[in-house]
Scaffold this motif. Structure first.
Motif, PDB file in Angstrom:
ATOM      1  N   ALA A 153      15.589 -34.273 -10.475  1.00 51.40           N
ATOM      2  CA  ALA A 153      15.417 -34.658  -8.985  1.00 51.40           C
ATOM      3  C   ALA A 153      16.878 -35.203  -8.679  1.00 51.40           C
ATOM      4  O   ALA A 153      17.823 -35.429  -9.393  1.00 51.40           O
ATOM      5  CB  ALA A 153      14.356 -35.717  -8.828  1.00 51.40           C
ATOM      6  N   THR A 154      16.833 -35.286  -7.322  1.00 51.16           N
ATOM      7  CA  THR A 154      18.088 -35.773  -6.872  1.00 51.16           C
ATOM      8  C   THR A 154      17.555 -36.870  -5.705  1.00 51.16           C
ATOM      9  O   THR A 154      16.448 -36.953  -5.138  1.00 51.16           O
ATOM     10  CB  THR A 154      18.994 -34.794  -6.130  1.00 51.16           C
ATOM     11  OG1 THR A 154      18.014 -34.029  -4.870  1.00 51.16           O
ATOM     12  CG2 THR A 154      19.469 -33.745  -6.817  1.00 51.16           C
ATOM     13  N   ARG A 155      18.433 -37.705  -5.124  1.00 52.21           N
ATOM     14  CA  ARG A 155      18.073 -38.861  -4.298  1.00 52.21           C
ATOM     15  C   ARG A 155      18.131 -38.287  -2.906  1.00 52.21           C
ATOM     16  O   ARG A 155      17.514 -38.848  -1.759  1.00 52.21           O
ATOM     17  CB  ARG A 155      19.001 -40.103  -4.436  1.00 52.21           C
ATOM     18  CG  ARG A 155      18.847 -40.853  -5.562  1.00 52.21           C
ATOM     19  CD  ARG A 155      17.279 -41.521  -5.404  1.00 52.21           C
ATOM     20  NE  ARG A 155      17.233 -42.535  -6.614  1.00 52.21           N
ATOM     21  CZ  ARG A 155      16.189 -43.031  -6.719  1.00 52.21           C
ATOM     22  NH1 ARG A 155      15.034 -42.879  -6.197  1.00 52.21           N
ATOM     23  NH2 ARG A 155      15.946 -43.787  -7.874  1.00 52.21           N
ATOM     24  N   ARG A 156      18.916 -37.091  -2.822  1.00 56.38           N
ATOM     25  CA  ARG A 156      19.196 -36.807  -1.252  1.00 56.38           C
ATOM     26  C   ARG A 156      18.807 -35.041  -1.134  1.00 56.38           C
ATOM     27  O   ARG A 156      18.932 -34.633  -2.361  1.00 56.38           O
ATOM     28  CB  ARG A 156      20.375 -36.779  -0.828  1.00 56.38           C
ATOM     29  CG  ARG A 156      20.803 -38.389  -0.909  1.00 56.38           C
ATOM     30  CD  ARG A 156      21.714 -38.727   0.316  1.00 56.38           C
ATOM     31  NE  ARG A 156      21.803 -40.034   0.721  1.00 56.38           N
ATOM     32  CZ  ARG A 156      23.027 -40.766   0.376  1.00 56.38           C
ATOM     33  NH1 ARG A 156      23.867 -40.262  -0.537  1.00 56.38           N
ATOM     34  NH2 ARG A 156      22.888 -42.085   0.589  1.00 56.38           N
ATOM     35  N   PRO A 157      18.156 -34.779  -0.324  1.00 52.80           N
ATOM     36  CA  PRO A 157      17.986 -33.037  -0.133  1.00 52.80           C
ATOM     37  C   PRO A 157      19.194 -32.444  -0.118  1.00 52.80           C
ATOM     38  O   PRO A 157      20.067 -32.731   0.053  1.00 52.80           O
ATOM     39  CB  PRO A 157      17.263 -32.946   0.991  1.00 52.80           C
ATOM     40  CG  PRO A 157      17.626 -34.090   1.996  1.00 52.80           C
ATOM     41  CD  PRO A 157      17.921 -35.210   1.031  1.00 52.80           C
ATOM     42  N   SER A 158      18.961 -31.252  -1.026  1.00 55.62           N
ATOM     43  CA  SER A 158      20.235 -30.204  -1.001  1.00 55.62           C
ATOM     44  C   SER A 158      19.461 -28.974  -0.959  1.00 55.62           C
ATOM     45  O   SER A 158      18.579 -28.789  -0.853  1.00 55.62           O
ATOM     46  CB  SER A 158      20.908 -30.447  -2.222  1.00 55.62           C
ATOM     47  OG  SER A 158      19.922 -30.126  -3.347  1.00 55.62           O
ATOM     48  N   ALA A 159      20.634 -27.898  -0.871  1.00 55.48           N
ATOM     49  CA  ALA A 159      20.155 -26.623  -0.801  1.00 55.48           C
ATOM     50  C   ALA A 159      19.325 -25.908  -1.983  1.00 55.48           C
ATOM     51  O   ALA A 159      18.247 -25.135  -1.623  1.00 55.48           O
ATOM     52  CB  ALA A 159      21.461 -25.588  -0.806  1.00 55.48           C
ATOM     53  N   ARG A 190       9.183 -40.314   7.275  1.00 63.44           N
ATOM     54  CA  ARG A 190      10.763 -40.057   7.373  1.00 63.44           C
ATOM     55  C   ARG A 190      11.291 -41.555   6.719  1.00 63.44           C
ATOM     56  O   ARG A 190      10.761 -42.718   7.185  1.00 63.44           O
ATOM     57  CB  ARG A 190      11.315 -39.857   8.738  1.00 63.44           C
ATOM     58  CG  ARG A 190      12.698 -39.784   8.798  1.00 63.44           C
ATOM     59  CD  ARG A 190      13.304 -39.197   9.977  1.00 63.44           C
ATOM     60  NE  ARG A 190      12.755 -37.799  10.379  1.00 63.44           N
ATOM     61  CZ  ARG A 190      11.860 -37.432  11.193  1.00 63.44           C
ATOM     62  NH1 ARG A 190      11.467 -38.498  12.123  1.00 63.44           N
ATOM     63  NH2 ARG A 190      11.369 -36.496  11.261  1.00 63.44           N
ATOM     64  N   GLY A 191      12.239 -41.526   5.857  1.00 63.65           N
ATOM     65  CA  GLY A 191      12.776 -42.768   5.072  1.00 63.65           C
ATOM     66  C   GLY A 191      11.741 -43.298   4.001  1.00 63.65           C
ATOM     67  O   GLY A 191      12.200 -44.337   3.191  1.00 63.65           O
ATOM     68  N   ARG A 192      10.574 -42.390   3.629  1.00 69.76           N
ATOM     69  CA  ARG A 192       9.726 -42.870   2.528  1.00 69.76           C
ATOM     70  C   ARG A 192       9.806 -42.040   1.423  1.00 69.76           C
ATOM     71  O   ARG A 192       9.157 -42.263   0.484  1.00 69.76           O
ATOM     72  CB  ARG A 192       8.274 -42.871   2.838  1.00 69.76           C
ATOM     73  CG  ARG A 192       7.992 -43.531   4.425  1.00 69.76           C
ATOM     74  CD  ARG A 192       8.259 -44.950   4.332  1.00 69.76           C
ATOM     75  NE  ARG A 192       7.226 -45.506   3.126  1.00 69.76           N
ATOM     76  CZ  ARG A 192       7.043 -46.596   2.847  1.00 69.76           C
ATOM     77  NH1 ARG A 192       8.168 -47.539   3.261  1.00 69.76           N
ATOM     78  NH2 ARG A 192       6.409 -47.007   1.940  1.00 69.76           N
ATOM     79  N   GLU A 193      10.889 -41.152   1.501  1.00 74.70           N
ATOM     80  CA  GLU A 193      11.224 -40.136   0.207  1.00 74.70           C
ATOM     81  C   GLU A 193      11.887 -41.222  -0.819  1.00 74.70           C
ATOM     82  O   GLU A 193      12.761 -41.859  -0.761  1.00 74.70           O
ATOM     83  CB  GLU A 193      12.446 -39.138   0.775  1.00 74.70           C
ATOM     84  CG  GLU A 193      11.967 -38.229   2.024  1.00 74.70           C
ATOM     85  CD  GLU A 193      12.498 -38.918   3.306  1.00 74.70           C
ATOM     86  OE1 GLU A 193      12.813 -40.089   3.161  1.00 74.70           O
ATOM     87  OE2 GLU A 193      12.339 -38.256   4.127  1.00 74.70           O
ATOM     88  N   ILE A 194      11.235 -40.721  -1.941  1.00 75.23           N
ATOM     89  CA  ILE A 194      11.632 -41.472  -3.347  1.00 75.23           C
ATOM     90  C   ILE A 194      12.774 -40.404  -3.873  1.00 75.23           C
ATOM     91  O   ILE A 194      13.991 -40.906  -4.312  1.00 75.23           O
ATOM     92  CB  ILE A 194      10.623 -41.704  -4.253  1.00 75.23           C
ATOM     93  CG1 ILE A 194       9.666 -42.456  -3.698  1.00 75.23           C
ATOM     94  CG2 ILE A 194      11.210 -42.090  -5.746  1.00 75.23           C
ATOM     95  CD1 ILE A 194       8.058 -42.679  -4.439  1.00 75.23           C
ATOM     96  N   VAL A 219       4.031 -44.426  -0.340  1.00 70.90           N
ATOM     97  CA  VAL A 219       2.905 -44.407   0.719  1.00 70.90           C
ATOM     98  C   VAL A 219       3.596 -44.494   2.038  1.00 70.90           C
ATOM     99  O   VAL A 219       4.186 -45.646   2.449  1.00 70.90           O
ATOM    100  CB  VAL A 219       1.863 -45.573   0.404  1.00 70.90           C
ATOM    101  CG1 VAL A 219       0.866 -45.963   1.269  1.00 70.90           C
ATOM    102  CG2 VAL A 219       1.295 -45.109  -1.017  1.00 70.90           C
ATOM    103  N   PRO A 220       2.883 -43.719   3.147  1.00 68.04           N
ATOM    104  CA  PRO A 220       3.294 -44.147   4.506  1.00 68.04           C
ATOM    105  C   PRO A 220       2.874 -45.455   5.095  1.00 68.04           C
ATOM    106  O   PRO A 220       1.768 -45.918   4.669  1.00 68.04           O
ATOM    107  CB  PRO A 220       2.853 -43.054   5.240  1.00 68.04           C
ATOM    108  CG  PRO A 220       1.859 -42.308   4.559  1.00 68.04           C
ATOM    109  CD  PRO A 220       2.086 -42.739   2.940  1.00 68.04           C
ATOM    110  N   VAL A 221       3.592 -45.968   5.922  1.00 65.35           N
ATOM    111  CA  VAL A 221       3.274 -47.267   6.458  1.00 65.35           C
ATOM    112  C   VAL A 221       2.073 -47.097   7.457  1.00 65.35           C
ATOM    113  O   VAL A 221       2.240 -46.062   7.952  1.00 65.35           O
ATOM    114  CB  VAL A 221       4.508 -47.812   7.299  1.00 65.35           C
ATOM    115  CG1 VAL A 221       4.201 -49.147   8.008  1.00 65.35           C
ATOM    116  CG2 VAL A 221       5.639 -48.058   6.281  1.00 65.35           C
TER     117      VAL A 221
END
Length: 169
Positions: free
Chosen positions: A17-23, A59-63, A32-34
């Motif tokens: 996995a990565t911490r940021r999305p990529s191609a 948005r912002g809840r991605e692990i 869990v969403p707020v």
């Protein structure tokens, strides 16, 4: 007593996995969403992946981000797993994801859906992955046949015990 018994086991799959999305890594795993209310259905899997308001709530809840949506589904079904995460600075580490909640929709087996469609005779993970590779335009249809969506929390792994190296899969 008898020499017969029942043995059960549990495993945690390991995925890159990565911490940021990529191609190459575009499939998010979410916290869990707020505002999620237990025992009240939230957006379905399809709505989470397609509706702007559901995506805004996450948005912002991605692990972390995975490369394969089938791997993400496996984590959703298993309820936990380990990630070999490449951090933003390029460092790699192993992290554990644990079950934190669901969207409170019923679980439906994608393997059963494929069998009912006559698309497969082997509904094992290798069979499902092979079908997905041969039918990329139908992968979302298959995934969306299971409306349940699982949210995770990241947990630190315990420090390895002296002399043991099984802390990292």
């Amino acid at each position: 007593g008898t020499s017969e018994g029942k043995l059960t086991s549990y495993y945690e799959p390991v995925f890159d996995a990565t911490r940021r999305p990529s191609a190459t890594h575009a499939v998010p795993l979410y916290q869990v969403p707020v505002g999620l209310v237990p025992k009240r259905p939230w957006y379905t899997r399809q709505e989470i992946e397609t509706l702007p308001e559901a995506q805004a709530a996450l948005r912002g809840r991605e692990i972390a981000w995975l490369a394969d949506p089938i791997d993400a589904l496996m984590l959703h079904i298993q309820g936990s797993g380990r990630l070999r995460i490449t951090e933003a600075d390029g460092a790699q580490r192993i992290s554990r994801l644990a079950f934190a909640g669901t969207n409170d929709h019923p679980y439906r087996s994608v393997g059963n859906w494929l069998l009912q469609q006559g698309a497969l005779r082997d509904a094992s993970w290798p069979g499902i992955k092979a079908w997905a590779a041969q039918n990329p335009r139908r992968v979302n249809e298959m995934l969306w046949s299971n409306p349940r969506y699982v949210f995770f929390r990241e947990e630190p792994l315990p420090a390895p015990e002296h002399g043991r190296e099984d802390h990292e899969p």
